[in-house]
Design an enzyme around this catalytic site. Structure first.
Site: not given
Ligand code: F3S
Length: 274
Positions: A8, A122, A124, A186, A260
Site C-alpha cells: 500500500c 497490534h 498500530e 484505510c 506488506s
Molecule cells: Fe497502508 Fe497506511 Fe493504509 S500503511 S494500509 S496506506 S494506513
C-alpha cells in the site's frame, strides 16, 4: 490477480524511506520493530545493514544513531525517549496513522473517552493508545466495549474490517450519549478486501500471499476463505501447495497479497504457477 493487492502507499513509502536513509548515512540503521510483517523483506533489509530492534533496546543506542519509525507509528512517550537519547529520528509513520494520532490526542484533551475498534496487541493500536496516555478502551465486541462512558471518540485500526466497525459503532450508539466517530479504516485495506472478496467468489482456489504475522494478510485470508474453501495463505513461492494445485478439479486460481508483500514475491509466485 485481484485488481488491487500488495504494497500500500504507506508501506511503500516506509520501505523507500528506509533505503534512502541507509544510502544517505551509509551506516547501520535501526527500525523500531520489523519495518513490515514480511520475513523475506526483513532478510533483504538485513543484507543492506538495516536491523529491527525492540523498544527495550533503545537504551543501547548511542547519540546520532539513526532510528526509523515504521508505518504503524509509535506512542508519544517513545518519541520523547528517542529525543532524549539525541538519536536521528526518521519518521515513516503512515500519514493516515499520524492523522489518527492527532485526532486521538485532541479529543482526549477535550475530555472524550477514546475507543479504538481493533486488536489490542497490534502495534498500530498500541501506538494510537499512546496518544491518549494509554487510556483507550480497545475492542470490537460488546464484552470489550461494555465500560464506555457517555462521551466517547471512536476511531478504528486502519486494517479493521468494515463489518466489525459497523457492529462496534451500533453498540456504542446504543450505550453512549455524545459520540464523535471517525471511520479511520484505510481505503487501501478496504479496496484490497473488496477486490479479494470478488475474486474469491469466481475461482476454484485462492492464494493469499503475505507474512504469517501480517494482520491485513490474515484478514484477506479470512474473507477469501468464506467464499472459496480452497484458500491458502503462503509467505512465498516455497510454500505453494503443490498437492492442491495438482488437483484436476482446480482450473482457476485467484491471487491476492497483503499490503506488506512486495511485488517481487508476488511475481515469483505467479512465475512458479505459470
Ligand atoms: Fe497502508 Fe497506511 Fe493504509 S500503511 S494500509 S496506506 S494506513
Amino acid at each position: 490477480m485481484a485488481d488491487k493487492s500488495g504494497f500500500c502507499f504507506g508501506v511503500k513509502r516506509a520501505v523507500d524511506l528506509v533505503l534512502k536513509t541507509q544510502q544517505k548515512y551509509k551506516k547501520p540503521i535501526y527500525t523500531l520493530g520489523p519495518l513490515i510483517h514480511n520475513n523475506d523483506v526483513i532478510e533483504f533489509l538485513k543484507s543492506k545493514d538495516i536491523y529491527s530492534i525492540d523498544i527495550e533496546e533503545i537504551e543501547n543506542l548511542k547519540k546520532d544513531d539513526v532510528v526509523i519509525i515504521r508505518s504503524h507509528g509509535i506512542p508519544l512517550c517513545i518519541f520523547e525517549r528517542l529525543r532524549i537519547k539525541e538519536l536521528k529520528i526518521i519518521d515513516a509513520t503512515c500519514p493516515y496513522v499520524s492523522n489518527i494520532h492527532k485526532k486521538v490526542k485532541k479529543y482526549h484533551e477535550l475530555g472524550y473517552q477514546i475507543v479504538i475498534v481493533g486488536d489490542k496487541d497490534h502495534p498500530e493500536v498500541t501506538g494510537i493508545n499512546g496518544w491518549c496516555e494509554n487510556s483507550a478502551i480497545i475492542g470490537k465486541d460488546e464484552e470489550s466495549l461494555n465500560n464506555i462512558n457517555n462521551k466517547v471518540c471512536v476511531v478504528s485500526q486502519t486494517t479493521e474490517k468494515e463489518i466489525n466497525w459497523q457492529k462496534a459503532l451500533n453498540y456504542i450508539i446504543k450505550n453512549s450519549k455524545e459520540i464523535v466517530a471517525f471511520n479511520t479504516i484505510c481505503s487501501a485495506t478496504d479496496i484490497r478486501q473488496k477486490s479479494a472478496e470478488n475474486l474469491s467468489k469466481i475461482v476454484d482456489t485462492m492464494i493469499v500471499i503475505g507474512g504469517k504475522h501480517s494482520s491485513n494478510t490474515t484478514k484477506l485470508y479470512e474473507i477469501c476463505k468464506n467464499n472459496c474453501k480452497y484458500t491458502v495463505h503462503i509467505e512465498n513461492k516455497k510454500e505453494l501447495p503443490t498437492l492442491l494445485l495438482e488437483n484436476k478439479d482446480i482450473n482457476t486460481i485467484g491471487i491476492t497479497a497483503g499490503a506488506s508483500t512486495p511485488d517481487w514475491i508476488i511475481q515469483e509466485v505467479v512465475n512458479c504457477l505459470k
